[in-house]
Design a protein around this motif. Structure first.
Motif, PDB file in Angstrom:
ATOM      1  N   LEU A  60     104.639  38.998  64.704  1.00 51.80           N
ATOM      2  CA  LEU A  60     105.265  39.587  65.889  1.00 51.80           C
ATOM      3  C   LEU A  60     104.212  40.034  66.901  1.00 51.80           C
ATOM      4  CD1 LEU A  60     108.127  40.258  66.896  1.00 51.80           C
ATOM      5  CD2 LEU A  60     107.862  42.539  65.918  1.00 51.80           C
ATOM      6  N   TYR A  61     103.150  40.663  66.419  1.00 50.48           N
ATOM      7  CA  TYR A  61     102.045  41.018  67.317  1.00 50.48           C
ATOM      8  C   TYR A  61     101.452  39.773  67.961  1.00 50.48           C
ATOM      9  CZ  TYR A  61     101.467  45.986  66.039  1.00 50.48           C
ATOM     10  OH  TYR A  61     101.627  47.343  65.878  1.00 50.48           O
ATOM     11  N   ARG A  62     101.194  38.764  67.158  1.00 46.35           N
ATOM     12  CA  ARG A  62     100.569  37.530  67.665  1.00 46.35           C
ATOM     13  C   ARG A  62     101.428  36.863  68.739  1.00 46.35           C
ATOM     14  NH1 ARG A  62     101.029  32.850  63.586  1.00 46.35           N
ATOM     15  NH2 ARG A  62     103.151  33.084  64.402  1.00 46.35           N
ATOM     16  N   ASP A  63     102.721  36.731  68.436  1.00 46.50           N
ATOM     17  CA  ASP A  63     103.610  36.005  69.345  1.00 46.50           C
ATOM     18  C   ASP A  63     104.036  36.849  70.545  1.00 46.50           C
ATOM     19  OD1 ASP A  63     103.421  33.971  67.483  1.00 46.50           O
ATOM     20  OD2 ASP A  63     105.337  34.446  66.529  1.00 46.50           O
ATOM     21  N   GLY A  64     103.894  38.169  70.443  1.00 43.27           N
ATOM     22  CA  GLY A  64     104.347  39.049  71.512  1.00 43.27           C
ATOM     23  C   GLY A  64     103.235  39.648  72.344  1.00 43.27           C
ATOM     24  N   ILE A  65     102.021  39.108  72.240  1.00 49.83           N
ATOM     25  CA  ILE A  65     100.888  39.731  72.931  1.00 49.83           C
ATOM     26  C   ILE A  65     101.107  39.815  74.431  1.00 49.83           C
ATOM     27  CG2 ILE A  65      99.609  37.534  73.001  1.00 49.83           C
ATOM     28  CD1 ILE A  65      97.025  39.197  72.883  1.00 49.83           C
ATOM     29  N   HIS A  66     101.684  38.780  75.023  1.00 52.59           N
ATOM     30  CA  HIS A  66     101.888  38.810  76.472  1.00 52.59           C
ATOM     31  C   HIS A  66     102.977  39.810  76.846  1.00 52.59           C
ATOM     32  CE1 HIS A  66      99.204  35.591  77.818  1.00 52.59           C
ATOM     33  NE2 HIS A  66      99.454  35.045  76.638  1.00 52.59           N
ATOM     34  N   GLU A  67     104.099  39.746  76.167  1.00 53.38           N
ATOM     35  CA  GLU A  67     105.230  40.617  76.495  1.00 53.38           C
ATOM     36  C   GLU A  67     104.943  42.079  76.176  1.00 53.38           C
ATOM     37  OE1 GLU A  67     109.966  41.168  75.299  1.00 53.38           O
ATOM     38  OE2 GLU A  67     108.792  39.507  74.477  1.00 53.38           O
ATOM     39  N   VAL A 120      97.330  36.782  55.371  1.00 47.06           N
ATOM     40  CA  VAL A 120      97.158  37.994  56.182  1.00 47.06           C
ATOM     41  C   VAL A 120      95.840  37.936  56.952  1.00 47.06           C
ATOM     42  CG1 VAL A 120      96.801  40.489  56.067  1.00 47.06           C
ATOM     43  CG2 VAL A 120      98.638  39.429  54.736  1.00 47.06           C
ATOM     44  N   ARG A 121      94.774  37.518  56.285  1.00 45.47           N
ATOM     45  CA  ARG A 121      93.476  37.427  56.966  1.00 45.47           C
ATOM     46  C   ARG A 121      93.546  36.459  58.136  1.00 45.47           C
ATOM     47  NH1 ARG A 121      89.534  34.309  57.644  1.00 45.47           N
ATOM     48  NH2 ARG A 121      90.420  32.707  56.298  1.00 45.47           N
ATOM     49  N   GLU A 122      94.216  35.336  57.953  1.00 44.40           N
ATOM     50  CA  GLU A 122      94.342  34.350  59.026  1.00 44.40           C
ATOM     51  C   GLU A 122      95.149  34.904  60.197  1.00 44.40           C
ATOM     52  OE1 GLU A 122      94.072  31.089  61.401  1.00 44.40           O
ATOM     53  OE2 GLU A 122      92.855  31.640  59.656  1.00 44.40           O
ATOM     54  N   LEU A 123      96.199  35.665  59.891  1.00 42.47           N
ATOM     55  CA  LEU A 123      96.999  36.257  60.966  1.00 42.47           C
ATOM     56  C   LEU A 123      96.227  37.341  61.713  1.00 42.47           C
ATOM     57  CD1 LEU A 123     100.498  36.377  59.254  1.00 42.47           C
ATOM     58  CD2 LEU A 123      99.953  35.207  61.396  1.00 42.47           C
ATOM     59  N   LEU A 124      95.432  38.126  61.006  1.00 41.61           N
ATOM     60  CA  LEU A 124      94.560  39.095  61.671  1.00 41.61           C
ATOM     61  C   LEU A 124      93.598  38.373  62.612  1.00 41.61           C
ATOM     62  CD1 LEU A 124      93.730  41.428  58.650  1.00 41.61           C
ATOM     63  CD2 LEU A 124      95.024  42.105  60.685  1.00 41.61           C
ATOM     64  N   ALA A 125      93.019  37.280  62.111  1.00 40.95           N
ATOM     65  CA  ALA A 125      92.087  36.500  62.925  1.00 40.95           C
ATOM     66  C   ALA A 125      92.787  35.909  64.146  1.00 40.95           C
ATOM     67  CB  ALA A 125      91.464  35.388  62.074  1.00 40.95           C
ATOM     68  N   GLN A 126      94.007  35.429  63.962  1.00 40.23           N
ATOM     69  CA  GLN A 126      94.760  34.867  65.086  1.00 40.23           C
ATOM     70  C   GLN A 126      95.045  35.925  66.146  1.00 40.23           C
ATOM     71  OE1 GLN A 126      98.281  32.895  63.607  1.00 40.23           O
ATOM     72  NE2 GLN A 126      97.109  31.523  62.283  1.00 40.23           N
ATOM     73  N   ASN A 127      95.329  37.149  65.712  1.00 36.46           N
ATOM     74  CA  ASN A 127      95.572  38.227  66.664  1.00 36.46           C
ATOM     75  C   ASN A 127      94.313  38.553  67.452  1.00 36.46           C
ATOM     76  OD1 ASN A 127      98.334  39.815  66.689  1.00 36.46           O
ATOM     77  ND2 ASN A 127      98.086  39.028  64.610  1.00 36.46           N
ATOM     78  N   PHE A 128      93.182  38.669  66.768  1.00 40.28           N
ATOM     79  CA  PHE A 128      91.931  38.915  67.475  1.00 40.28           C
ATOM     80  C   PHE A 128      91.616  37.754  68.420  1.00 40.28           C
ATOM     81  CE2 PHE A 128      90.510  41.800  63.830  1.00 40.28           C
ATOM     82  CZ  PHE A 128      90.690  42.950  64.571  1.00 40.28           C
ATOM     83  N   ALA A 129      91.854  36.535  67.964  1.00 40.59           N
ATOM     84  CA  ALA A 129      91.569  35.357  68.788  1.00 40.59           C
ATOM     85  C   ALA A 129      92.451  35.338  70.032  1.00 40.59           C
ATOM     86  CB  ALA A 129      91.770  34.078  67.970  1.00 40.59           C
ATOM     87  N   GLY A 130      93.722  35.722  69.885  1.00 38.29           N
ATOM     88  CA  GLY A 130      94.609  35.767  71.040  1.00 38.29           C
ATOM     89  C   GLY A 130      94.153  36.782  72.072  1.00 38.29           C
ATOM     90  N   TRP A 131      93.668  37.934  71.585  1.00 41.70           N
ATOM     91  CA  TRP A 131      93.168  38.983  72.484  1.00 41.70           C
ATOM     92  C   TRP A 131      91.930  38.482  73.236  1.00 41.70           C
ATOM     93  CZ3 TRP A 131      89.518  42.364  74.189  1.00 41.70           C
ATOM     94  CH2 TRP A 131      89.927  43.610  74.673  1.00 41.70           C
ATOM     95  N   THR A 132      90.985  37.918  72.515  1.00 39.18           N
ATOM     96  CA  THR A 132      89.758  37.450  73.167  1.00 39.18           C
ATOM     97  C   THR A 132      90.034  36.247  74.072  1.00 39.18           C
ATOM     98  OG1 THR A 132      89.187  36.151  71.183  1.00 39.18           O
ATOM     99  CG2 THR A 132      88.200  38.317  71.389  1.00 39.18           C
ATOM    100  N   ARG A 133      91.022  35.426  73.715  1.00 38.24           N
ATOM    101  CA  ARG A 133      91.392  34.297  74.576  1.00 38.24           C
ATOM    102  C   ARG A 133      91.927  34.807  75.915  1.00 38.24           C
ATOM    103  NH1 ARG A 133      93.476  31.573  70.832  1.00 38.24           N
ATOM    104  NH2 ARG A 133      95.586  32.430  70.996  1.00 38.24           N
ATOM    105  N   ALA A 134      92.732  35.868  75.874  1.00 37.30           N
ATOM    106  CA  ALA A 134      93.253  36.446  77.114  1.00 37.30           C
ATOM    107  C   ALA A 134      92.129  37.019  77.972  1.00 37.30           C
ATOM    108  CB  ALA A 134      94.288  37.527  76.793  1.00 37.30           C
ATOM    109  N   ILE A 135      91.205  37.726  77.335  1.00 32.91           N
ATOM    110  CA  ILE A 135      90.060  38.286  78.069  1.00 32.91           C
ATOM    111  C   ILE A 135      89.178  37.158  78.594  1.00 32.91           C
ATOM    112  CG2 ILE A 135      87.959  39.676  77.851  1.00 32.91           C
ATOM    113  CD1 ILE A 135      90.558  41.294  77.956  1.00 32.91           C
TER     114      ILE A 135
END
Length: 205
Positions: A60-67, A120-135
């Protein structure tokens, strides 16, 4: 058993709040049921165990980062570099509102779960990656203010590290000044990069 479409989301949003407030380990299934006002049959229909709830929360965090995160922080902010600091200001506001108890949810979970399972580790990584991709997208939009050889990915990761470290220290000391000093140094670094870019554009090496 309540299996309405919104029940699953209600469970996840409740778990999201609890994991942020108490941590994953200290949150029980009973806590999630109480907060979500769902019954156990409904929860176990969607999630066989607490680990499955965690996976759902991270998705949910990963898919909702923009919203949930980027759009509210960037509303009305056009300049790409200003958008970076508008996002950081959102974390600062959350720290102030919580009297420096708030922590970045993904960063807090990553610190708490020392040896997460691969999913879980992969999803944590995906969340960090989404944040850095936006930046990184902001940095690319404002690339004329950066030296031509700037490593955008590395700079985006550095900004994430600065934010996470500032939040962690502010929470530990219960003092916003630790976050503010970190962000002030980041602003100084970005300003220095902009000055180098300006000098090089003017033919000064």
């Amino acid at each position: 058993m309540d299996t309405r479409p919104d029940t699953r989301l209600r469970i996840l949003l409740s778990a999201m709040e609890l994991f942020s407030e108490k941590g994953f380990g200290s949150t029980s299934i009973s806590d999630i049921l109480s907060r979500s006002q769902a019954n156990s049959g409904s929860l176990y229909h969607y999630f066989p165990g607490k680990q499955d709830v965690l996976v759902g929360v991270l998705e949910l965090y990963r898919d909702g980062i923009h919203e949930m995160l980027l759009e509210p922080a960037w509303r009305g902010v056009e300049d790409p570099i200003d958008r970076i600091f508008a996002l950081l200001d959102r974390y600062r506001a959350a720290l102030l509102e919580s009297e420096c108890v708030y922590g970045c949810p993904i960063g807090s979970l990553a610190l708490e779960l020392h040896e997460p399972d691969p999913v879980v580790r992969e999803l944590l990584a995906q969340n960090f990656a989404g944040w850095t991709r936006a930046i990184g997208g902001c940095l690319r939009e404002g690339a004329e203010r950066l030296p031509p050889n700037t490593n955008i990915q590395a700079l985006a990761e550095f900004i994430l590290t600065t934010m996470e470290g500032g939040v962690m220290q502010a929470r530990t000391h219960r003092e916003i000044a630790y976050f503010d000093r970190s962000i002030s140094q980041l602003r100084h670094h970005i300003a220095l990069l902009a000055e180098v870019a300006r000098l090089r554009a003017g033919g000064v090496h």
